[in-house]
Design a protein around this motif. Structure first.
Motif, PDB file in Angstrom:
ATOM      1  N   UNK A 115       0.808  -1.224   0.000  1.00 52.94           N
ATOM      2  CA  UNK A 115       0.000   0.000   0.000  1.00 52.94           C
ATOM      3  C   UNK A 115       0.835   1.266   0.000  1.00 52.94           C
ATOM      4  N   UNK A 116       2.134   1.145  -0.232  1.00 54.62           N
ATOM      5  CA  UNK A 116       2.967   2.332  -0.333  1.00 54.62           C
ATOM      6  C   UNK A 116       3.527   2.788   0.995  1.00 54.62           C
ATOM      7  N   UNK A 117       4.189   3.940   0.962  1.00 55.63           N
ATOM      8  CA  UNK A 117       4.818   4.509   2.154  1.00 55.63           C
ATOM      9  C   UNK A 117       4.302   5.916   2.378  1.00 55.63           C
ATOM     10  N   UNK A 118       4.186   6.339   3.641  1.00 55.02           N
ATOM     11  CA  UNK A 118       3.768   7.716   3.921  1.00 55.02           C
ATOM     12  C   UNK A 118       4.718   8.717   3.277  1.00 55.02           C
ATOM     13  N   UNK A 119       4.181   9.853   2.872  1.00 57.97           N
ATOM     14  CA  UNK A 119       4.948  10.861   2.146  1.00 57.97           C
ATOM     15  C   UNK A 119       6.182  11.315   2.906  1.00 57.97           C
ATOM     16  N   UNK A 199       8.632  -5.583  -2.828  1.00 58.49           N
ATOM     17  CA  UNK A 199       8.987  -6.682  -1.934  1.00 58.49           C
ATOM     18  C   UNK A 199      10.096  -6.285  -0.970  1.00 58.49           C
ATOM     19  N   UNK A 200      10.823  -5.232  -1.296  1.00 62.01           N
ATOM     20  CA  UNK A 200      11.901  -4.736  -0.435  1.00 62.01           C
ATOM     21  C   UNK A 200      11.492  -3.486   0.342  1.00 62.01           C
ATOM     22  N   UNK A 201      10.228  -3.115   0.230  1.00 66.65           N
ATOM     23  CA  UNK A 201       9.760  -1.936   0.946  1.00 66.65           C
ATOM     24  C   UNK A 201      10.087  -0.627   0.270  1.00 66.65           C
ATOM     25  N   UNK A 202      10.450  -0.678  -1.026  1.00 65.28           N
ATOM     26  CA  UNK A 202      10.793   0.519  -1.778  1.00 65.28           C
ATOM     27  C   UNK A 202       9.618   0.971  -2.630  1.00 65.28           C
ATOM     28  N   UNK A 203       9.341   2.264  -2.628  1.00 64.26           N
ATOM     29  CA  UNK A 203       8.329   2.849  -3.500  1.00 64.26           C
ATOM     30  C   UNK A 203       8.949   3.167  -4.857  1.00 64.26           C
ATOM     31  N   UNK A 261      -2.449  -0.093 -13.144  1.00 65.99           N
ATOM     32  CA  UNK A 261      -1.983  -1.335 -13.759  1.00 65.99           C
ATOM     33  C   UNK A 261      -0.555  -1.668 -13.380  1.00 65.99           C
ATOM     34  N   UNK A 262       0.306  -0.661 -13.233  1.00 69.94           N
ATOM     35  CA  UNK A 262       1.703  -0.911 -12.906  1.00 69.94           C
ATOM     36  C   UNK A 262       2.004  -0.737 -11.420  1.00 69.94           C
ATOM     37  N   UNK A 263       1.025  -0.228 -10.684  1.00 66.48           N
ATOM     38  CA  UNK A 263       1.142  -0.063  -9.230  1.00 66.48           C
ATOM     39  C   UNK A 263       2.283   0.875  -8.832  1.00 66.48           C
ATOM     40  N   UNK A 264       2.534   1.869  -9.669  1.00 65.40           N
ATOM     41  CA  UNK A 264       3.449   2.925  -9.242  1.00 65.40           C
ATOM     42  C   UNK A 264       2.897   3.577  -7.981  1.00 65.40           C
ATOM     43  N   UNK A 265       3.799   4.094  -7.167  1.00 63.39           N
ATOM     44  CA  UNK A 265       3.402   4.752  -5.918  1.00 63.39           C
ATOM     45  C   UNK A 265       3.221   6.249  -6.082  1.00 63.39           C
ATOM     46  N   UNK A 266       3.603   6.777  -7.221  1.00 62.70           N
ATOM     47  CA  UNK A 266       3.451   8.201  -7.449  1.00 62.70           C
ATOM     48  C   UNK A 266       3.976   8.598  -8.803  1.00 62.70           C
ATOM     49  N   UNK A 297      -7.112   4.256  -0.252  1.00 58.87           N
ATOM     50  CA  UNK A 297      -6.515   3.301   0.674  1.00 58.87           C
ATOM     51  C   UNK A 297      -5.049   3.041   0.458  1.00 58.87           C
ATOM     52  N   UNK A 298      -4.431   3.748  -0.488  1.00 59.19           N
ATOM     53  CA  UNK A 298      -3.011   3.584  -0.763  1.00 59.19           C
ATOM     54  C   UNK A 298      -2.271   4.897  -0.564  1.00 59.19           C
ATOM     55  N   UNK A 299      -0.994   4.776  -0.227  1.00 62.62           N
ATOM     56  CA  UNK A 299      -0.130   5.953  -0.194  1.00 62.62           C
ATOM     57  C   UNK A 299       0.319   6.232  -1.622  1.00 62.62           C
ATOM     58  N   UNK A 300      -0.439   7.070  -2.327  1.00 56.07           N
ATOM     59  CA  UNK A 300      -0.118   7.464  -3.690  1.00 56.07           C
ATOM     60  C   UNK A 300       0.130   8.965  -3.701  1.00 56.07           C
ATOM     61  N   UNK A 301       1.222   9.388  -4.289  1.00 58.47           N
ATOM     62  CA  UNK A 301       1.644  10.785  -4.200  1.00 58.47           C
ATOM     63  C   UNK A 301       1.959  11.360  -5.583  1.00 58.47           C
ATOM     64  N   UNK A 302       1.775  12.649  -5.711  1.00 54.67           N
ATOM     65  CA  UNK A 302       2.141  13.374  -6.925  1.00 54.67           C
ATOM     66  C   UNK A 302       3.139  14.460  -6.579  1.00 54.67           C
TER      67      UNK A 302
END
Length: 628
Positions: A115-119, A199-203, A261-266, A297-302
């Motif tokens: 679900x991503x990482x906080x900003x 899988x490594x916790x990287x956004x 589709x690619x699940x980018x975090x931002x 519900x995801x940490x998605x940022x611009x």
């Protein structure tokens, strides 16, 4: 949005859609007299042509089973020209070839719960896929993920990967904005990279370009001239017609497509000041609102790049949360650091004063340097007030692809400034409460250049090369034509090769020392600074700048009233701290970092040594006499 066993796939209005009876193909071309679907053979050559039907909104459609997943297709215009899908997900060859029908659910994700990482945890690592590794692919990045995590990076930011002409290029000349470049590994390779990072916790962020298309391979004007405003000019040609709903949807859905589709975090939105939107609602506002709505519900940022220093898009809500865009790239901070470190003051650097540190102190404390102030270079007032915004509303950097690559020879700061100055600047960047960004190789002090490069040929290659060189004629060093001839040819493969990261530098003691320093700084940031960035009050920063030397102090009031103090002396002489910095005990609280190591003990005696930085954390905020 369609639910599947493998998650959700966002359905766009552009591009093909798989249905039970085959696939529906769509193309918006309201003034085209006819459009046919071109079905490709096994070699990717158009072999069968099927007529399409147009609806009242200008969309041509056809549902058929004549193209299977993995098959090639395109569109034939009434003049016989066969073009690829502008929303192609995969190309059979280059940008002029047919497109390939793909199954968006083919990839099986191993990290579906990510679900991503906080900003506030973001530490950006900006990289170019083609030059980051010898492989020059998404797989080459995947090979280095464990290394990046060990450094303390939390977020990888990819320069644009949308398909462009050729195999070499920065990516800002993309013409197929839905298609990951085949030279990098295509859609499957990109998904594997993002899955491995998660899988490594990287956004993972993606740089996207919505202000223009590249000059080679963009066929939109051939069948949908309504996509552009010929009467509105930009540095890259006619403006995109964002007052047309299908055009607007093309870009907004593109952002949702990458995130879904690619699940980018931002995403980073490139040069939004160059988006010529004639509607009442700016594209960025509508796009950001759509992103916020779709991913609650995801940490998605611009993030955005905009040289106007505007703030309406990075404003915060009642609880401090971003309402639209999470962070704006802060060129002002880069420019002030660069001028102080290198003494360069030509072109846009002329707006930044070499002899004063008030600009860097103001930027660190309050955001922008130009907040409605007059810019001599631009001959107008620039910017909006930004002191009320938290530091995390700004993405700060001392190097990035633009500021290195848009130099004539692509030199990095390591080659332009003293080691001590660079290390002071790096500490300021990584320990200040803003969102930091470093450019690939910066963590070990990479000395190889990062040049501007392309992969064009013919007249276009000549125009790019000569245009590039003519841009530097305004610089003193390149007034003479013969000196401009020394500027590397962007189309030469040697220019690209020279820009590759040299990972062997990590075997050298001086580079290992720099790497260990960056690791240590990011560990301090993670453990000491980040926990205080969640609920930062408005107007949290203030500063003091010395008039007679390159020294300054900044204090930020962070979460729970904790005060982070920065003392910096960027001159070659000691700085006796003035009496109007109170309380008298400047070493109250805890030491966060000192460079060099003895700088904090000297601070206790009321003096800051030459080229030094001290960070301290306290419950007591210094009163900054002489602040603006």
């Amino acid at each position: 949005m369609t639910s599947t066993d493998n998650g959700f796939v966002f359905e766009t209005s552009w591009g093909p859609r798989l249905v039970s009876s085959g696939a529906e193909f769509r193309l918006w071309a309201p003034s085209a007299p006819s459009i046919e679907l071109a079905v490709g053979d096994a070699k990717g050559e158009p072999a069968v042509f099927l007529p399409m039907e147009k609806d009242d909104a200008g969309w041509w459609r056809l549902t058929t089973d004549k193209v299977s997943v993995g098959g090639a297709y395109g569109f034939r215009l009434n003049d016989g020209l066969v073009v690829p899908d502008p929303a192609s997900r995969r190309q059979f060859g280059d940008v002029h070839s047919l497109s390939v029908l793909t199954d968006p659910n083919a990839y099986r994700w191993t990290t579906p719960e990510w679900n991503g990482r906080p900003w506030e945890e973001t530490v950006f690592y900006e990289l170019h896929t083609g030059t980051f590794s010898q492989k020059g692919t998404f797989e080459g990045i995947e090979d280095k993920l464990d290394f990046l995590k060990s450094v303390g990076i939390t977020t990888i930011e990819l320069l644009p990967v949308a398909q462009f002409m050729g195999k070499r290029g920065w990516g800002y000349d993309g013409v197929m904005l839905y298609c990951p470049h085949e030279a990098y590994g295509g859609d499957a390779g990109l998904k594997r990279l993002i899955d491995a990072a998660h899988s490594r916790g990287l956004s993972v962020f993606l740089d996207v370009v919505y202000n223009h298309f590249g000059p080679d391979g963009n066929y939109l004007g051939a069948y949908a001239p309504e996509f552009f405003h010929e009467e509105i000019h930009t540095p890259w040609g006619p403006a995109i017609a964002y007052d047309e709903e299908p055009v607007r949807a093309f870009m907004i859905e593109n952002s949702l497509y990458w995130l879904e589709e690619f699940r980018f975090d931002g995403l980073r939105l490139d040069a939004i000041d160059s988006i010529k939107d004639t509607t009442d609602t700016p594209l960025v506002k509508e796009l950001a609102a759509a992103v916020r709505k779709r991913f609650p519900g995801r940490h998605v940022h611009l993030t955005t790049e905009d040289d106007r220093n505007i703030t309406w898009h990075i404003e915060r809500g009642e609880t401090g949360q971003p309402l639209l865009v999470s962070g704006e790239w802060n060129d002002d901070l880069h420019h002030t650091v660069h001028v102080l470190a290198t003494h360069e003051q030509e072109a846009y650097y002329a707006d930044y004063t070499r002899g004063s540190v008030s600009q860097i102190a103001k930027s660190l404390a309050t955001g922008f340097v130009f907040q409605g102030d007059y810019s001599p270079v631009r001959d107008k007032k620039i910017g909006s007030r930004s002191e009320h915004l938290p530091p995390t509303a700004f993405v700060n950097f001392i190097q990035n692809h633009d500021q290195i690559g848009n130099r004539a020879f692509g030199e990095r700061l390591t080659d332009l400034a003293s080691r001590r100055m660079v290390e002071c600047a790096q500490a300021i960047l990584l320990l200040s409460p803003h969102i930091p960004l470093i450019f690939m190789g910066e963590e070990w002090g990479e000395t190889h250049p990062f040049c501007f490069f392309t992969d064009f040929d013919g007249d276009l290659a000549d125009a790019v090369r000569e245009g590039r060189r003519s841009e530097f004629a305004k610089f003193t060093a390149f007034h003479a034509a013969e000196t401009r001839e020394l500027i590397p040819d962007p189309n030469a493969e040697t220019t690209f090769a020279a820009s590759m990261l040299d990972w062997s530098e990590l075997n050298r003691p001086n580079h290992l020392r720099r790497l260990e320093q960056v690791k240590r700084l990011l560990k301090i940031r993670r453990e000491t600074i980040v926990p205080l960035l969640k609920n930062v009050p408005a107007n949290c920063g203030s500063y003091y700048s010395a008039e007679d030397t390159l020294a300054f102090a900044v204090v930020w009031t962070l979460q729970d009233g904790k005060a982070l103090h920065l003392f910096a002396n960027l001159s070659d002489e000691p700085w006796p701290l003035p009496s109007d910095l109170t309380p008298t005990d400047l070493t109250a609280g805890d030491l966060v970092h000192a460079y060099p190591a003895n700088a904090d003990s000297r601070l206790a005696d009321g003096t800051l040594p030459p080229t030094s930085v001290v960070f301290r954390l306290s419950d007591q905020k210094l009163i900054m006499g002489g602040t603006a």
